[in-house]
Design an enzyme around this catalytic site. Structure first.
Site, PDB file in Angstrom:
ATOM      1  CD  GLU A 228      -2.970  -1.144   2.272  1.00  0.00           C
ATOM      2  OE1 GLU A 228      -2.897  -0.242   3.136  1.00  0.00           O
ATOM      3  OE2 GLU A 228      -3.860  -1.998   2.261  1.00  0.00           O
ATOM      4  CG  HIS A 247      -6.497   0.214   3.995  1.00  0.00           C
ATOM      5  ND1 HIS A 247      -5.348  -0.440   4.358  1.00  0.00           N
ATOM      6  CD2 HIS A 247      -7.391  -0.044   5.005  1.00  0.00           C
ATOM      7  CE1 HIS A 247      -5.508  -1.050   5.523  1.00  0.00           C
ATOM      8  NE2 HIS A 247      -6.754  -0.820   5.922  1.00  0.00           N
TER       9      HIS A 247
END
Length: 274
Positions: A228, A247
């Site tokens: 990420e 997310h």
């Protein structure tokens, strides 16, 4: 919300963490890994405040060696994360991405999706978020089955075989890394939907793409990723049956207020030596 003496510095997730936090007193790792190199790069770190329920992305041993407390925030984002899972479930079953394209093309009544009423939802990880998910799904008429850390391998396989939708809410640990691999995906129903709001590595990424390309899965919803921020140009994320989100499970004003309140209380405790 922050005390007057506090200064907030946003981190750039595209840069190494160790390069950005040398002067930090408090670290709030909203994404990425806090390894020993990052912890040891900070001269006077007083607190690592994890805005989540687990420690999977933090080298707790390295923090302990330096006497740095690590706090977590269990329960503060349960409903918010479950809401994102429900949102992905509905978007995938009703084929919302395709519907938006159809609207732009002035097409009426297409695509044809599926109702959730009467479908079976399998929840892997019946903790706080899993229970919130179960309550919401039951309210939509779904049959809910589940496994948790005490469940047997046979129970997991039965869940995969019986579920129209499988939603992952388990913690990330050595036992759950790669939990959903080739065999597990093979056990799922043809056209089943897989949702992940737990942690990216719970699923074997390469095998997931294979299953999508083979037409095994009807859709995949990902709000967590293997790295990420994820690269939207990767083949997996460009697949037409993948719904990928940034997310955002915890990204609500209500969650931020709850976490900021706890964070400020912890900062004050550390500052006052409590």
């Amino acid at each position: 919300m922050l005390p007057s003496w506090a200064r907030l510095h946003r981190l750039d997730p595209s840069r190494p963490l160790a390069e950005q936090i040398s002067n930090a007193k408090v670290l709030v790792p909203t994404t990425g890994v806090v390894d020993a190199a990052a912890i040891n790069a900070v001269r006077d770190l007083r607190l690592i405040a994890q805005p989540a329920a687990g420690y999977a992305n933090i080298d707790v041993k390295a923090a302990k060696q330096r006497g740095i407390p690590v706090t977590i925030a269990p329960g503060y984002n349960d409903n918010a994360t479950a809401e994102v899972a429900i949102m992905m479930l509905l978007m995938l079953l009703r084929r919302v991405d395709e519907a938006r394209i159809a609207f732009q093309d002035r097409i009426i009544g297409d695509p044809v999706g599926h109702e959730v009423d009467g479908k079976t939802l399998g929840i892997i990880g019946m903790g706080r978020v899993g229970k919130c998910m179960a309550t919401a799904a039951a309210g939509l008429g779904m049959k809910v089955i589940s496994t948790d850390s005490s469940s047997s391998r046979e129970e997991l396989e039965q869940l995969l075989q019986q579920s129209n939708v499988v939603s992952l809410h388990c913690q990330m640990n050595p036992q759950t890394k790669g939990l959903i691999g080739r065999k597990e995906l093979g056990l799922m129903k043809q056209g089943a939907v897989l949702l992940n709001t737990a942690r990216g590595p719970v699923i074997d990424k390469e095998v997931l793409l294979e299953a999508l390309n083979a037409g095994k899965l009807g859709g995949v919803g990902l709000d967590v990723h293997w790295v990420e921020p994820a690269d939207p140009q990767e083949e997996l994320y460009r697949h037409p049956r993948v719904l990928a989100l940034p997310h955002m499970g915890s990204a609500t004003e209500e969650v931020y207020v709850r976490f900021a309140t706890v964070l400020c209380e912890n900062i004050i405790r550390i500052r006052e030596g409590r």
